[in-house]
Enzyme design. Structure first.
Site, PDB file in Angstrom:
ATOM      1  N   ALA A  25      -2.223  -2.109   4.863  1.00  0.00           N
ATOM      2  CA  ALA A  25      -3.074  -1.130   5.528  1.00  0.00           C
ATOM      3  C   ALA A  25      -4.293  -1.836   6.102  1.00  0.00           C
ATOM      4  O   ALA A  25      -4.524  -3.010   5.815  1.00  0.00           O
ATOM      5  CB  ALA A  25      -3.531  -0.066   4.538  1.00  0.00           C
ATOM      6  N   MET A  26      -5.073  -1.081   6.910  1.00  0.00           N
ATOM      7  CA  MET A  26      -6.225  -1.689   7.569  1.00  0.00           C
ATOM      8  C   MET A  26      -7.425  -0.756   7.557  1.00  0.00           C
ATOM      9  O   MET A  26      -7.325   0.421   7.868  1.00  0.00           O
ATOM     10  CB  MET A  26      -5.821  -2.055   9.010  1.00  0.00           C
ATOM     11  CG  MET A  26      -6.926  -2.713   9.793  1.00  0.00           C
ATOM     12  SD  MET A  26      -7.407  -4.301   9.061  1.00  0.00           S
ATOM     13  CE  MET A  26      -9.139  -4.336   9.512  1.00  0.00           C
TER      14      MET A  26
ATOM     15  N   GLU B  57      -7.388  -6.891  13.140  1.00  0.00           N
ATOM     16  CA  GLU B  57      -7.765  -7.990  12.257  1.00  0.00           C
ATOM     17  C   GLU B  57      -6.618  -8.988  12.207  1.00  0.00           C
ATOM     18  O   GLU B  57      -5.471  -8.575  12.048  1.00  0.00           O
ATOM     19  CB  GLU B  57      -8.052  -7.498  10.829  1.00  0.00           C
ATOM     20  CG  GLU B  57      -8.514  -8.664   9.951  1.00  0.00           C
ATOM     21  CD  GLU B  57      -8.830  -8.252   8.505  1.00  0.00           C
ATOM     22  OE1 GLU B  57      -8.664  -7.077   8.138  1.00  0.00           O
ATOM     23  OE2 GLU B  57      -9.250  -9.136   7.768  1.00  0.00           O
TER      24      GLU B  57
ATOM     25  N   GLU C 251     -12.223  -9.723   0.902  1.00  0.00           N
ATOM     26  CA  GLU C 251     -10.942  -9.407   0.272  1.00  0.00           C
ATOM     27  C   GLU C 251     -10.934  -9.620  -1.247  1.00  0.00           C
ATOM     28  O   GLU C 251     -10.478  -8.753  -1.985  1.00  0.00           O
ATOM     29  CB  GLU C 251      -9.800 -10.190   0.945  1.00  0.00           C
ATOM     30  CG  GLU C 251      -9.565  -9.799   2.409  1.00  0.00           C
ATOM     31  CD  GLU C 251      -9.289  -8.309   2.617  1.00  0.00           C
ATOM     32  OE1 GLU C 251      -9.029  -7.587   1.627  1.00  0.00           O
ATOM     33  OE2 GLU C 251      -9.355  -7.861   3.781  1.00  0.00           O
TER      34      GLU C 251
ATOM     35  N   GLU D  96      -8.758   0.185   0.842  1.00  0.00           N
ATOM     36  CA  GLU D  96      -9.256   0.359   2.215  1.00  0.00           C
ATOM     37  C   GLU D  96     -10.552   1.170   2.209  1.00  0.00           C
ATOM     38  O   GLU D  96     -11.469   0.890   2.975  1.00  0.00           O
ATOM     39  CB  GLU D  96      -8.209   1.030   3.109  1.00  0.00           C
ATOM     40  CG  GLU D  96      -6.843   0.343   3.136  1.00  0.00           C
ATOM     41  CD  GLU D  96      -6.886  -1.156   3.336  1.00  0.00           C
ATOM     42  OE1 GLU D  96      -7.827  -1.658   3.979  1.00  0.00           O
ATOM     43  OE2 GLU D  96      -5.973  -1.853   2.830  1.00  0.00           O
TER      44      GLU D  96
END
Ligand code: PHE
Ligand code: ZN
Length: 853
Positions: free
Chosen positions: A263-264, A122, A321, A299
């Site tokens: 984080a992802m 991303e 988001e 997440e």
């Protein structure tokens, strides 16, 4: 210089082709990785002839179209694209390409964090792995095979479920993963490494069994307990509050040390900055534990708000988001203290987002243009975005909000959509017209709300006037629609009236029938992200008596601000404030964490935000003088609070013990202003006897800012004990970089050569350079060396990792408001950065916007 081009939302075009499936094979070697990418592609737009794939720095080896090897005449390698000429309506394309993850220091695409192969895609990292339609509105089903040396990389992971493992005879092995959920490329992930693992399980509300795994460097397994508990808490919470279950049999989290962000949320395979996974009492502070809980939840929540329903394009980023931050804030509030959580969230918004919104880089939560999309993972898109969702929650009420969320999931599950689609669901199920509300998505800057009160013969009237700032380009912006929670209190603090006003006009009057002149409690819970402008003398009263804890805190802050500002104008210290502060110290029934917040003086940033022309020397001088006066006046009380709450042997993480640590460390910090041997001895003893990192860091911070001798000894001890633990070393560097002592810049420069420091690791850069760039005293020093140092670092780090570099450039955002002397110094450094040849578009965008004013 890279003259970065601007991309506009209005130029959005639907994709001409779409990718149905993507089968990837990664052959991981020590020098390079070979990617074989088999895609089934369909034409969507009949007029399209060529297929234009995104492709950055990729070495194309071979291409096959429906099994026929393409000659070099059939495709063109362009700057950031691969163009395949004259394709059909539906076809299979195989691309074999080479990449060099070991040389990837930008940490986008496939890279190595220590000995671990990992990915970050991303927003546009996938085009650095293989040629692709790298945009979120192209969703494919992915199958991934990894092949690597078995000894070095025993663990091979990707999205979804594992289909098979296989051994090859040359010491290599492989694994194939399949993710049944179509997804955009930004959610693709793989990991290969020699990792330790912690395992658990979760049974969903409907009885499905989910295996949970957290992978980390070997030796750190014992530090994953809190992360695992947080994950299970989050899974349960999303079922209870939003009625949403997890949708795979497996949930993997991998912690890596080199990561650009927190984080992802990659589908089924989250990749985390290890700072948001690893914790125990000896190495993590209470704040770290809270941070882990909220990022793990964030997440996880993305699985529904982000993954199953994703963004049509990156301008819609706040769709996932803002909403997901709102969800994680509510989760943390439910699991911990609602009051404290709200205050901390508002505080964070004001410290970061308000500053951004007042700067030349201000943008709406849904921007309409960008140069580098990486620059838009901002406090505005995230935190202000969450405030906008919170307003919708307030406007609709919990029940209708939930109905609207259900409608949103029903209508758009599996799709890539826009913020307008989300607002449609809110409006439809909420039965509310949101046309005017939409301005929150398209306008920038923080509105001010001017409050005028009048009381006459039993009638109390409130005139509210919105002052909406101009946009960055100078254009006018319109008044907002928002909920304003308020109450009228009598002289004992009892609520005479409490309601939520709907504010929508530039100026409007609200009237109330009351017998006596009431006291106004406004913007309760910070129901709208506005700056309230009000002149009154009720702060002391509200600090003590308001039934809304946010307003109590806010009044303490406002009173503190007013006091410091009048000191800066040469007035003596307002003894009314001192008295009010003392009354807080005396309160016995308060929650300790909340009381610690009430005892907090306004931050330097909060003071700065209200100045028209900023001079940090003056701000720090006034604040320090007030601090010293409070410490002198209340020395005994503060020492009393300290000893009452200092239980050096307890390291429990329950609210009571966290509260005790918070308040005693706040008392210690106040006492630090005395610069007395007595206080230094207390801090030193705290350091020596501490069993938690929270106490250790609080003590070190006090010592570093009051006693060079004791600080040297304690920090020396700390270094010896922890120099191999990079997460703890972040704290070490931060304390030194934030120090107010003389010589801080020299020490920061020297620390760059410390064996524990590494410019390739973002956490370390943020701890040393990033923290220094927020050290008001030394960054803004009038000799200009602070600016020069940070500008040098921006230039150096831009060559390694542009995203990190543009983050550092953000510390210059207050340029516009600085006094003449600092402004001139800043300008010279910003111009020097801008004249660098081959500057990244990331840094170019930020610096050129700052200089434009
Ligand atoms: N999507 C991530 C999150 O907020 C943030 C992120 C963006 C991480 C870009 C890495 C790179 O949860
Ligand atoms: Zn997120």
């Amino acid at each position: 210089m890279s003259k970065a081009e601007t991309i506009y939302l209005k130029d959005y075009k639907a994709p001409q082709f779409t990718i149905k499936t993507c089968d990837l094979v990664f052959e991981l070697f020590e020098e390079h990785t070979q990617v074989t990418n088999l895609m089934s592609i369909e034409r969507v737009d009949a007029r399209a002839k060529d297929l234009l794939l995104d492709s950055i720095d990729l070495e194309v080896v071979e291409i096959y179209l429906d099994d026929e090897k393409l000659s070099e005449k059939r495709y063109v390698i362009e700057d950031e694209h691969l163009r395949v000429l004259d394709v059909g309506d539906a076809f299979k394309l195989i691309i074999i390409n080479k990449i060099y993850p070991q040389l990837n220091s930008e940490l986008e695409g496939l890279y190595k964090s220590g000995n671990i192969f990992c990915t970050q895609n991303e927003p546009e990292g996938f085009r650095r792995i293989t040629p692709y339609l790298d945009r979120p509105d192209v969703m494919a089903v992915f199958k991934t095979t990894l092949v690597a040396d078995k000894e070095r990389y025993p663990v091979l992971l990707s999205n979804g479920n594992r289909e098979s493992n296989f051994r090859l005879d040359d010491g290599r092995h492989g694994a194939t993963w399949f993710d049944p959920h179509p997804k955009p490329s930004y959610l693709f992930a793989l990991v290969a490494g020699d990792l330790g693992v912690v395992q658990d399980k979760f049974v969903t509300a409907s009885g499905k069994y989910v295996r949970l795994y957290i992978y980390t460097d070997r030796g750190n397994e014992s530090k994953c307990k809190h992360a695992m508990k947080s994950l299970k808490d989050a899974m349960k919470w999303d079922e209870e509050v939003y009625g949403r279950e997890y949708d795979l049999e497996l949930y993997n989290i991998v912690a890596v040390d080199s990561f650009n962000m927190g984080a992802m949320e990659n589908k089924g395979l989250n990749i985390f900055n290890s700072a948001y996974v690893l914790a125990d009492e000896d190495t993590a502070t209470d704040a770290n534990f809270m941070g882990i809980q909220s990022v793990i939840a964030h997440e996880y929540f993305h699985n529904w708000t982000g993954n199953r329903i994703t963004c049509r394009d990156w301008f819609q980023l706040t769709l996932k988001e803002g909403l997901t931050v709102f969800r994680d804030q509510c989760f943390s509030a439910d699991l911990n203290s609602k009051e404290v959580q709200r205050i901390e969230d508002v505080d964070a918004l004001r410290e970061r987002q308000f500053v951004e919104d007042a700067s030349p880089t201000a943008h709406p939560i849904q921007p309409d243009s960008y140069m580098a999309i990486n620059n838009f993972y901002t406090a505005t898109v995230y935190e202000k975005g969450a405030e906008v969702i919170r307003m919708l929650h307030t406007l609709l009420g919990a029940q209708k909000y939930r109905k609207a969320m259900d409608l949103y999931f029903d209508a758009f599950d599996g799709q890539a959509v826009r913020t307008d689609d989300f607002l449609w669901a809110m409006s439809e199920a909420g039965g509310i017209d949101l046309e005017q509300f939409k301005r929150w998505y398209h306008q920038s800057g923080t509105p001010k709300l001017h409050v005028d009160e009048k009381f006459e013969d039993g009638k109390y009237s409130l005139t509210l006037t919105q002052k909406v700032p101009k946009a960055v380009d100078g254009s006018e912006q319109k008044p907002y629609f928002f909920p304003l929670k308020m109450a009228l209190l009598d002289e004992s603090g009892k609520e005479i009236e409490a309601k939520t006003l709907i504010v929508s006009k530039e100026s409007e009057e609200f009237t109330f029938k009351v017998e006596k002149k009431p006291i106004l409690s406004i913007n309760r819970d910070f129901s709208a992200p506005v700056i309230v402008e009000q002149s009154h003398n009720d702060y002391a009263f509200l600090m003590k008596h308001d039934t809304n804890s946010y307003v109590r805190y806010e009044s303490a802050q406002s009173f503190g601000l007013q006091t410091i500002e009048s000191m800066m104008r040469g007035k003596p210290i307002d003894e009314e404030f001192v008295k009010a502060f003392g009354l807080i110290l005396d309160e016995e029934k308060l929650d300790l964490s909340f009381k610690a917040l009430l005892m907090e003086l306004p931050s330097v940033s909060a003071i700065m935000q209200r100045q028209e022309v900023v001079d940090f020397e003056m701000i720090c001088e006034a604040k320090e003088r007030l601090q010293k006066h409070l410490a002198l006046t209340f020395k005994e009380k503060l020492l009393g609070i300290y000893s009452e709450n200092h239980t050096p042997d307890s390291k429990e993480l329950d609210a009571q013990n966290i509260g005790k640590r918070a308040i005693k460390n706040r008392a210690l910090k106040h006492l630090c202003a005395l610069e007395s041997d007595e206080v230094i001895a207390v801090a030193n003893a705290q350091y020596n006897n501490s069993v938690t990192m929270t106490d250790r860091i609080a003590a070190l911070d006090v010592l570093e800012n009051s006693s060079p001798e004791f600080s040297a000894v304690a920090l020396g001890h700390f270094y010896k004990k922890y120099n191999r633990d990079t997460l703890v070393m972040n704290k070490y560097f931060s304390i030194l970089a934030a120090s107010h002592r003389d010589g801080t810049l020299d020490r920061v420069m020297a620390l760059q050569n410390d064996p524990a420091y590494n410019e390739l690791v973002p956490n370390l850069v943020r701890s040393l350079i990033g923290v220094f760039a927020r050290n008001y005293k030394h960054f803004h020093a009038k000799d200009g060396y602070g600016y020069k140092f940070v500008a040098d670092k921006i230039i150096d780090i831009d060559k390694i990792n542009p995203q990190m570099a543009s983050g550092l450039a953000g510390s210059f955002k207050i340029y516009k408001k600085m006094n003449k002397v600092n402004k001139k110094l800043m300008r010279a450094e910003l111009q020097r950065v801008l004249s660098e040849p081959s500057l990244s578009k990331n840094v170019y965008e930020i610096v050129s916007k700052i200089l434009k004013v």
